[in-house]
Design a protein around this motif. Structure first.
Motif, mmCIF file in Angstrom:
data_model
loop_
_atom_site.group_PDB
_atom_site.id
_atom_site.type_symbol
_atom_site.label_atom_id
_atom_site.label_comp_id
_atom_site.label_asym_id
_atom_site.label_seq_id
_atom_site.Cartn_x
_atom_site.Cartn_y
_atom_site.Cartn_z
ATOM 1 N N PRO A 94 96.532 71.077 41.771
ATOM 2 C CA PRO A 94 97.419 70.466 42.768
ATOM 3 C C PRO A 94 98.898 70.607 42.451
ATOM 4 O O PRO A 94 99.720 70.760 43.355
ATOM 5 N N LEU A 121 93.398 81.350 38.634
ATOM 6 C CA LEU A 121 92.915 80.219 37.866
ATOM 7 C C LEU A 121 91.923 80.701 36.821
ATOM 8 O O LEU A 121 91.009 81.475 37.121
ATOM 9 N N GLU A 140 88.182 75.438 41.162
ATOM 10 C CA GLU A 140 87.868 75.934 42.501
ATOM 11 C C GLU A 140 88.929 76.952 42.913
ATOM 12 O O GLU A 140 90.125 76.659 42.841
ATOM 13 N N CYS A 185 95.495 72.604 34.480
ATOM 14 C CA CYS A 185 95.859 72.498 35.898
ATOM 15 C C CYS A 185 94.953 71.595 36.717
ATOM 16 O O CYS A 185 95.321 71.183 37.811
ATOM 17 N N GLN A 213 91.778 79.067 44.485
ATOM 18 C CA GLN A 213 92.866 78.675 45.373
ATOM 19 C C GLN A 213 93.654 79.920 45.768
ATOM 20 O O GLN A 213 93.932 80.775 44.912
ATOM 21 N N PRO A 214 94.027 80.047 47.031
ATOM 22 C CA PRO A 214 94.788 81.230 47.449
ATOM 23 C C PRO A 214 96.176 81.266 46.813
ATOM 24 O O PRO A 214 96.802 80.234 46.605
ATOM 25 N N ARG A 247 104.112 77.009 45.479
ATOM 26 C CA ARG A 247 103.704 78.173 46.271
ATOM 27 C C ARG A 247 104.881 78.907 46.894
ATOM 28 O O ARG A 247 104.878 80.132 46.987
ATOM 29 N N THR A 292 91.636 71.718 41.177
ATOM 30 C CA THR A 292 92.206 72.442 42.321
ATOM 31 C C THR A 292 93.672 72.801 42.115
ATOM 32 O O THR A 292 94.340 73.204 43.062
ATOM 33 N N GLN A 318 100.190 74.104 43.204
ATOM 34 C CA GLN A 318 100.323 74.354 44.640
ATOM 35 C C GLN A 318 101.693 73.935 45.172
ATOM 36 O O GLN A 318 102.159 74.464 46.185
#
Length: 234
Positions: free
Chosen positions: A47, A75, A68, A42, A70-71, A53, A45, A50
């Motif tokens: 991306p 991960l 990092e 992934c 991510q809401p 979502r 971050t 996302q």
């Protein structure tokens, strides 16, 4: 970039769907509430994850790099050949520009088969090992890749990974798919603008003529740079 590069892109590529958009469009078609979707490879971050979502699906990302938080998604820092997830826990697995880096395709195919529910789908977009960039990459020691990519594409070294090209043509994919209980439902070859030369106008134009030729002539399709693959677990 201006000048010849911008003219070439506007003239030949602006209205051509990039393979990245092809993958995104398909994922948005499939994703929905109640599904569990895994982005295998992934990135820092997540991306691409996302983009899903709003689908209502449970979203999981996995990669070996530092991730990092991510809401709205889970991960996991882990090898794609050994993920800490239950058997038959995913409806859909996908990867973008990851499979060319896999050094043990047997293990990754086996692990993906373990994670997918029966009838589950694995989609990946990857480089064709017979594309000219892949051929040069295979002849160039991996220790030089970061400097070359930074010079031509401006990508940072942290985002350049060793390549293997061990599941990057029809024969390789068919072999591993059959061995691990997958059916090839879709296999597409796509061409696209020559990103490697985007910073060098004359080379970008010359490479564009080559790309347009192999996109137009069916007999040259095996040389197109991108493979879009959908596998279904039997």
């Amino acid at each position: 970039m201006g000048g010849l590069t911008d003219w070439t892109y506007d003239r030949f590529w602006r209205d051509v769907e990039h393979p990245y958009r092809r993958l995104k469009r398909r994922l948005l078609e499939l994703a929905g509430p109640g599904m569990t979707i895994l982005d295998a490879g992934c990135g820092h971050t997540a991306p691409n994850l996302q983009e899903l979502r709003e689908s209502g699906a449970t979203l999981i990302g996995a990669d070996l790099v530092h991730l990092e938080p991510q809401p709205g998604m889970e991960l996991i820092e882990a090898d794609l050949a050994k993920l800490p997830l239950p058997d038959a826990s995913a409806d859909l697995v996908y990867s973008r520009s990851v499979m060319e880096h896999v050094v043990d395709p047997h293990a990754v195919y086996a692990e993906t088969a373990r994670l997918l529910k029966p009838g589950g789908r694995w989609i990946f977009l990857t480089a064709n090992r017979w594309d000219y960039v892949s051929l040069v990459s295979r002849m160039t020691p991996n220790r030089f890749h970061a400097a070359i990519v930074r010079r031509f594409e401006g990508r940072e070294e942290i985002d350049v990974f060793p390549t293997a090209y061990r599941t990057n043509d029809r024969g390789q994919i068919a072999h591993h798919a059959a061995a691990h209980g997958f059916t090839i439902e879709r296999f597409e070859r796509h061409g696209q603008y020559p990103a490697m030369f985007y910073r060098v106008g004359p080379l970008f134009l010359l490479a564009t003529f080559y790309e347009k030729l192999i996109m137009k002539v069916g007999l040259l399709a095996p040389l197109r740079g991108w493979l879009y693959v959908e596998l279904v677990k039997r």
